[in-house]
Design a protein around this motif. Sequence first.
Motif, PDB file in Angstrom:
ATOM      1  N   LEU A 152       4.070   4.079  -1.547  1.00  0.00           N
ATOM      2  CA  LEU A 152       4.341   2.709  -1.106  1.00  0.00           C
ATOM      3  C   LEU A 152       3.180   1.796  -1.473  1.00  0.00           C
ATOM      4  O   LEU A 152       2.037   2.241  -1.576  1.00  0.00           O
ATOM      5  N   PRO A 153       3.440   0.483  -1.657  1.00  0.00           N
ATOM      6  CA  PRO A 153       2.336  -0.459  -1.888  1.00  0.00           C
ATOM      7  C   PRO A 153       1.371  -0.452  -0.716  1.00  0.00           C
ATOM      8  O   PRO A 153       1.770  -0.304   0.452  1.00  0.00           O
ATOM      9  N   ALA A 154       0.106  -0.613  -1.025  1.00  0.00           N
ATOM     10  CA  ALA A 154      -0.930  -0.565   0.020  1.00  0.00           C
ATOM     11  C   ALA A 154      -0.700  -1.591   1.129  1.00  0.00           C
ATOM     12  O   ALA A 154      -0.854  -1.254   2.309  1.00  0.00           O
ATOM     13  N   PRO A 155      -0.334  -2.860   0.816  1.00  0.00           N
ATOM     14  CA  PRO A 155      -0.095  -3.808   1.919  1.00  0.00           C
ATOM     15  C   PRO A 155       1.043  -3.376   2.843  1.00  0.00           C
ATOM     16  O   PRO A 155       0.983  -3.600   4.053  1.00  0.00           O
ATOM     17  N   VAL A 156       2.082  -2.741   2.272  1.00  0.00           N
ATOM     18  CA  VAL A 156       3.209  -2.302   3.094  1.00  0.00           C
ATOM     19  C   VAL A 156       2.786  -1.147   4.002  1.00  0.00           C
ATOM     20  O   VAL A 156       3.127  -1.106   5.191  1.00  0.00           O
ATOM     21  N   GLU A 157       2.038  -0.182   3.433  1.00  0.00           N
ATOM     22  CA  GLU A 157       1.566   0.934   4.262  1.00  0.00           C
ATOM     23  C   GLU A 157       0.657   0.459   5.381  1.00  0.00           C
ATOM     24  O   GLU A 157       0.756   0.924   6.528  1.00  0.00           O
ATOM     25  N   LEU A 158      -0.254  -0.465   5.065  1.00  0.00           N
ATOM     26  CA  LEU A 158      -1.156  -0.970   6.097  1.00  0.00           C
ATOM     27  C   LEU A 158      -0.383  -1.700   7.184  1.00  0.00           C
ATOM     28  O   LEU A 158      -0.639  -1.514   8.385  1.00  0.00           O
ATOM     29  N   ALA A 159       0.597  -2.524   6.787  1.00  0.00           N
ATOM     30  CA  ALA A 159       1.385  -3.264   7.782  1.00  0.00           C
ATOM     31  C   ALA A 159       2.182  -2.308   8.658  1.00  0.00           C
ATOM     32  O   ALA A 159       2.253  -2.478   9.889  1.00  0.00           O
ATOM     33  N   ALA A 160       2.801  -1.271   8.042  1.00  0.00           N
ATOM     34  CA  ALA A 160       3.574  -0.303   8.825  1.00  0.00           C
ATOM     35  C   ALA A 160       2.674   0.446   9.811  1.00  0.00           C
ATOM     36  O   ALA A 160       3.033   0.654  10.981  1.00  0.00           O
ATOM     37  N   TYR A 161       1.492   0.850   9.342  1.00  0.00           N
ATOM     38  CA  TYR A 161       0.549   1.552  10.215  1.00  0.00           C
ATOM     39  C   TYR A 161       0.135   0.672  11.392  1.00  0.00           C
ATOM     40  O   TYR A 161       0.109   1.127  12.540  1.00  0.00           O
ATOM     41  N   ARG A 162      -0.185  -0.594  11.102  1.00  0.00           N
ATOM     42  CA  ARG A 162      -0.625  -1.486  12.180  1.00  0.00           C
ATOM     43  C   ARG A 162       0.512  -1.792  13.156  1.00  0.00           C
ATOM     44  O   ARG A 162       0.275  -1.961  14.364  1.00  0.00           O
ATOM     45  N   ILE A 163       1.748  -1.879  12.661  1.00  0.00           N
ATOM     46  CA  ILE A 163       2.877  -2.140  13.555  1.00  0.00           C
ATOM     47  C   ILE A 163       3.075  -0.967  14.510  1.00  0.00           C
ATOM     48  O   ILE A 163       3.295  -1.150  15.722  1.00  0.00           O
ATOM     49  N   VAL A 164       3.013   0.246  13.975  1.00  0.00           N
ATOM     50  CA  VAL A 164       3.128   1.416  14.851  1.00  0.00           C
ATOM     51  C   VAL A 164       1.968   1.465  15.838  1.00  0.00           C
ATOM     52  O   VAL A 164       2.151   1.727  17.038  1.00  0.00           O
ATOM     53  N   GLN A 165       0.769   1.194  15.358  1.00  0.00           N
ATOM     54  CA  GLN A 165      -0.410   1.224  16.234  1.00  0.00           C
ATOM     55  C   GLN A 165      -0.280   0.216  17.365  1.00  0.00           C
ATOM     56  O   GLN A 165      -0.522   0.543  18.532  1.00  0.00           O
ATOM     57  N   GLU A 166       0.099  -0.996  17.037  1.00  0.00           N
ATOM     58  CA  GLU A 166       0.213  -2.030  18.070  1.00  0.00           C
ATOM     59  C   GLU A 166       1.368  -1.739  19.016  1.00  0.00           C
ATOM     60  O   GLU A 166       1.272  -1.976  20.230  1.00  0.00           O
ATOM     61  N   SER A 167       2.480  -1.215  18.492  1.00  0.00           N
ATOM     62  CA  SER A 167       3.616  -0.887  19.353  1.00  0.00           C
ATOM     63  C   SER A 167       3.253   0.213  20.342  1.00  0.00           C
ATOM     64  O   SER A 167       3.645   0.163  21.521  1.00  0.00           O
ATOM     65  N   LEU A 168       2.499   1.210  19.888  1.00  0.00           N
ATOM     66  CA  LEU A 168       2.059   2.272  20.804  1.00  0.00           C
ATOM     67  C   LEU A 168       1.061   1.739  21.830  1.00  0.00           C
ATOM     68  O   LEU A 168       1.066   2.169  22.984  1.00  0.00           O
TER      69      LEU A 168
END
Length: 409
Positions: free
Chosen positions: A297-313
């Motif tokens: 995946l593109p780096a910006p997409v991976e970073l955004a997905a990671y941060r969304i999961v992190q913030e949701s948790l």
Amino acid sequence: MPSRPHLPRPHQHDVVIGLGGLLGGALMWALGLHNNPSYYGTPRWLGLIALLVISAAELVRRSRPLIALGVGTAALAVDALSGGLAATMLMYTDLVYAAVMYSGATAAQRIPRICWLVTGLVTVVPLAVYNDPLALLAGAFVGLLVVTPAWTGTVIRNHREEAQAARLEAERVALLAELDRREAVASERSRMARELHDMVANHLSAIAIHSSAALSLKDPAATDEALGVIRENSVRGLAEMRRLIGLLRDPGETSEPAATSTLDALDTLLEQARTNARPGGQDIVLCDERPDGTAPLPAPVELAAYRIVQESLTNALKHAAPGRVDVTLAHRADGPLEVSVISPYGDREGPRAPGSGTGLIGMRERVSLLGGTLDAGPVAGPEGMVWRVRAALPLDDESAQSTSVQSVP
């Protein structure tokens, strides 16, 4: 009572021109230095009156240029009948110049054309009537009297307008540059705020919840476990803060590149979240539905997905009721990366950490920058109300051109 109209105060240069022309013309008249003999028996003293009138017209050459030109034309005609004074003609050329310089745009365009027309008529008519080539001198004289100052005024006016346009363009460019700078600063501040919140809020929330549990529980073993979690999160939070401060202080190329969070590190994040979620009674489960062997995946997409999961948790850690927290990743062919985090919605007993709402704002901004969609809010689930965060992150550049951020009420 209505106030009486009054003329503006004349410019000091206009006063000098008018006074100098009046004194010079009066001296010429006193010495008898006339251009021609008087016509039709016109008395010489009329030339003195014409001189006085055209000198007065010089005082309004800037404020009322067309009126000054009209009065000056009448005075020039009277002066010509009485023999003519060079000072009067010289001041008339200045009135023609001033009419082009200081009048409106329409008049400034018409006056030179009228001057050319008058010059042509004065050239052709005497030549046709007298059939004498010497009549051409009259046209040349009139052209020198009216066309030359009109042309000079046009050139200088155009030059000033171009200079003014250049100044306005320079000011506009400077204003746009300043607006771009402010926008860049605001964008960078927003990015820094997102990164700081995403990196530190999770650790601080865990510290707040476990410290509250340690204070409320009387079990030494549970207290020791809570203190261990507090120490671990505080150390990690300090490390993240040091790294961020180091990047801000030394953004040069000599510094070591910072590691970007990716979905490969999601297991570590979930394991840490499970440890932090024990006092709240949440059970975190990952469901990765992405097919094997897919392209990175593109780096910006991976970073955004990671941060969304992190913030949701982090939000689930602070607000969710006891129960199962489902984290789902899905990526279908030619489709966006879908991220979903579902946690129990409702009141809970036990320690809680306060929230500011900036986490949802950060997620919206991240999704918006990628041109994706975001739903965040309570929805009805099979076992009751749940809080669902669902994001769709496009992987191609064309999808990033559109922005669609939605919120479930």
